[in-house]
Design a protein around this motif. Sequence first.
Motif, short mmCIF file in Angstrom:
data_model
loop_
_atom_site.label_atom_id
_atom_site.label_comp_id
_atom_site.label_asym_id
_atom_site.label_seq_id
_atom_site.Cartn_x
_atom_site.Cartn_y
_atom_site.Cartn_z
N ARG A 188 32.22 41.47 35.28
CA ARG A 188 33.55 40.97 34.90
C ARG A 188 34.67 41.87 35.40
O ARG A 188 35.72 41.38 35.82
CB ARG A 188 33.66 40.88 33.38
N TYR A 189 34.50 43.18 35.26
CA TYR A 189 35.63 44.07 35.50
C TYR A 189 35.51 44.90 36.78
O TYR A 189 36.48 45.15 37.46
CB TYR A 189 35.84 45.01 34.30
N ILE A 190 34.33 45.35 37.11
CA ILE A 190 34.19 46.22 38.28
C ILE A 190 34.00 45.40 39.55
O ILE A 190 34.55 45.73 40.60
CB ILE A 190 33.02 47.21 38.08
N SER A 191 33.29 44.31 39.49
CA SER A 191 33.07 43.47 40.67
C SER A 191 34.36 42.91 41.26
O SER A 191 34.53 42.95 42.49
CB SER A 191 32.11 42.35 40.30
N PRO A 192 35.30 42.39 40.46
CA PRO A 192 36.54 41.92 41.06
C PRO A 192 37.33 43.03 41.74
O PRO A 192 38.00 42.80 42.75
CB PRO A 192 37.34 41.35 39.89
N LEU A 193 37.28 44.24 41.24
CA LEU A 193 37.99 45.36 41.86
C LEU A 193 37.37 45.75 43.19
O LEU A 193 38.06 46.14 44.13
CB LEU A 193 38.00 46.57 40.93
N SER A 194 36.06 45.65 43.30
CA SER A 194 35.39 46.08 44.52
C SER A 194 35.34 44.99 45.58
O SER A 194 35.08 45.28 46.74
CB SER A 194 33.98 46.55 44.21
#
Length: 153
Positions: free
Chosen positions: A141-147
Motif C-alpha cells: 500500500r505505502y512503499i510500492s507506490p513510492l518505488s
Amino acid sequence: MFCCLANRFFVTIGALIAGQPLKIAVQSGMSLSQIGEFSFIIATLGLSLNVTSNFLYPVAVCCVSDHYIYITIRMIRSSEGVYKHLESALPQSWKNLLSRYSIDAQHITEISDWNRVLRSYFVNVIVFSVIIIAMIILSTRYISPLSCGVWMA
C-alpha cells in the motif's frame, strides 16, 4: 527426639506426594531432619537475658553445630539401610502403588512440558505470521507506490 522423627516422617511423606520414588523420599527425609536452630535461639536468649556469659555462647553454638553436622552425616549414610528395611517391610501392593504414582507424576510433568513447548511454538507462528502479513500489506500500500516512480525512470 520426637520432633526429629516427625520431621523425617513428614519430609518423606511430602516427597512421596510430590511424586518422588521411595528411595529419594527416604533420602530426603533423612537428610532434612535435623533442627539445630532452636538451640541457637535458646543460646541467644540466654545471652540477651545475661543468664550465660559472652564466652559460653560461641562455645555452645559451636558444639551444637558440630553435633548436628555429625548426626546429619550419619543420618544420610544410614538412609540406604532405612530404605532397604522399609522396602522389605512394605507389602508388594503398596510398593506397586508408590511406583505407579511416581511414574504417573513424572509422566504428567513430561506431558505438561511438551504442551508448554507446543503452545509456545504455536504462539510464535501466529505472532510472526501476523507481523509478516502486516508488513506485506503495508509495503504494497505505502512503499510500492513510492518505488514505482523510481523504478520506471
